[in-house]
Scaffold this active site. Sequence first.
Site, PDB file in Angstrom:
ATOM      1  N   HIS A 108       4.594  44.601   8.648  1.00  0.00           N
ATOM      2  CA  HIS A 108       3.799  44.612   7.404  1.00  0.00           C
ATOM      3  C   HIS A 108       3.492  43.212   6.879  1.00  0.00           C
ATOM      4  O   HIS A 108       2.747  43.078   5.903  1.00  0.00           O
ATOM      5  CB  HIS A 108       4.524  45.406   6.307  1.00  0.00           C
ATOM      6  CG  HIS A 108       4.777  46.838   6.651  1.00  0.00           C
ATOM      7  ND1 HIS A 108       3.774  47.686   7.093  1.00  0.00           N
ATOM      8  CD2 HIS A 108       5.923  47.576   6.642  1.00  0.00           C
ATOM      9  CE1 HIS A 108       4.305  48.886   7.330  1.00  0.00           C
ATOM     10  NE2 HIS A 108       5.595  48.847   7.073  1.00  0.00           N
ATOM     11  N   ASP A 122       6.285  52.836  15.062  1.00  0.00           N
ATOM     12  CA  ASP A 122       6.967  52.982  13.776  1.00  0.00           C
ATOM     13  C   ASP A 122       6.172  54.007  12.953  1.00  0.00           C
ATOM     14  O   ASP A 122       4.961  54.146  13.144  1.00  0.00           O
ATOM     15  CB  ASP A 122       6.967  51.612  13.083  1.00  0.00           C
ATOM     16  CG  ASP A 122       7.807  51.565  11.815  1.00  0.00           C
ATOM     17  OD1 ASP A 122       8.923  51.030  11.871  1.00  0.00           O
ATOM     18  OD2 ASP A 122       7.329  52.046  10.761  1.00  0.00           O
ATOM     19  N   HIS A 174       5.233  53.880  10.021  1.00  0.00           N
ATOM     20  CA  HIS A 174       4.271  53.227   9.125  1.00  0.00           C
ATOM     21  C   HIS A 174       3.229  52.450   9.942  1.00  0.00           C
ATOM     22  O   HIS A 174       3.560  51.898  10.994  1.00  0.00           O
ATOM     23  CB  HIS A 174       5.011  52.265   8.189  1.00  0.00           C
ATOM     24  CG  HIS A 174       6.115  52.923   7.414  1.00  0.00           C
ATOM     25  ND1 HIS A 174       7.441  52.818   7.762  1.00  0.00           N
ATOM     26  CD2 HIS A 174       6.075  53.715   6.323  1.00  0.00           C
ATOM     27  CE1 HIS A 174       8.179  53.509   6.908  1.00  0.00           C
ATOM     28  NE2 HIS A 174       7.381  54.069   6.023  1.00  0.00           N
ATOM     29  N   ASP A 226      11.959  55.543  12.218  1.00  0.00           N
ATOM     30  CA  ASP A 226      11.673  56.217  10.941  1.00  0.00           C
ATOM     31  C   ASP A 226      10.724  57.413  11.123  1.00  0.00           C
ATOM     32  O   ASP A 226      10.309  58.049  10.158  1.00  0.00           O
ATOM     33  CB  ASP A 226      11.170  55.239   9.866  1.00  0.00           C
ATOM     34  CG  ASP A 226      10.187  54.215  10.381  1.00  0.00           C
ATOM     35  OD1 ASP A 226       9.682  54.401  11.498  1.00  0.00           O
ATOM     36  OD2 ASP A 226       9.929  53.230   9.666  1.00  0.00           O
TER      37      ASP A 226
HETATM   38 ZN   LIG Z   1       8.483  51.823   9.277  1.00  0.00          ZN
END
Ligand SMILES: [Zn+2]
Length: 306
Positions: A122, A159, A161, A236
């Site tokens: 991120h 991931d 995200h 996750d």
């Molecule tokens: Zn993540």
Amino acid sequence: MMGLPFIHHPGYTIELPAAHPFPMRKFTALREQLCPLAAGAAIDWLQPEPVDRDALRRVHTRDYIEAFFGGRVDRIAQRRSGFQWSEELVSRVRLETAGTLLTVEAALAEGLALNTAGGTHHAHADTASGYCLINDIAVAAAHALARGWVRRVLVVDLDVHQGDGTAALFQDVPEVFTFSMHAGTNFPARKQHGDLDVALPKGMADDTYLDALAARLPELLEQFRPDVVIYDAGVDVHERDRLGHLALTDAGIRQRDEYVIRACRSAGVPVAAVIGGGYDRDIEALAARHALLHQAAINHWNQAGG
Ligand SMILES: [Zn+2]
């Protein structure tokens, strides 16, 4: 003959306030869980040296790096990063980033290498976000290109995200292909345009997830023909993760990791893997989930005969 490279540094874990939501102890717990796992295989444990500013400059701005190194990070930026600034934090981020760099280097030498941290996808050029301060994947990809080690890098980001930082950093870099498969409803609210984004519906479970992956990865490998894959194996996606919106089981994650390694290696492409996100409060269960990646790598390594 070399063993399978595992990259670790005790400095991946630093002290945080007890109530802090980031599972900082998972890196140490993972290292400990890998000891018995690694007993049946030839593992080369490699320890990174802190990364220098020059390597970070390839993807981050000078002002951002200097502010971070020098402790001139304002309160809003600290909150956005998820961490209060400290010397120890800078040290851990430098080690983690260096670890991913070393993972790519070792993967190019041995075909397969794994960090016990990494996946801070991120982080943007001048902004920290969601526990990510420096984008280790992007730094490693840019470094490998700048050194002439590779001509094309494929980022496989699984991931839960979206790898928004990585996507934004390489938007205009044709040498890096960013593939992110993530929960469409999840953080970050504002998605970036990567080269291939697959937004999955909430609650997706093992079989449909693995089908979605198998529908993309072989074609990418064949069409883009990368010299290395940087694989973010975030756990996750697990049904019990606090921050995920998907419903994979342990068995599903194991199959996913085996599949990625096998698909890349059978195409002759080296794999550098990082562990990515995982946010269970039960640190031992979380570390065991991350260790599925290393177990998959050990199995592949033993079957392939090193
Ligand atoms: Zn993540």
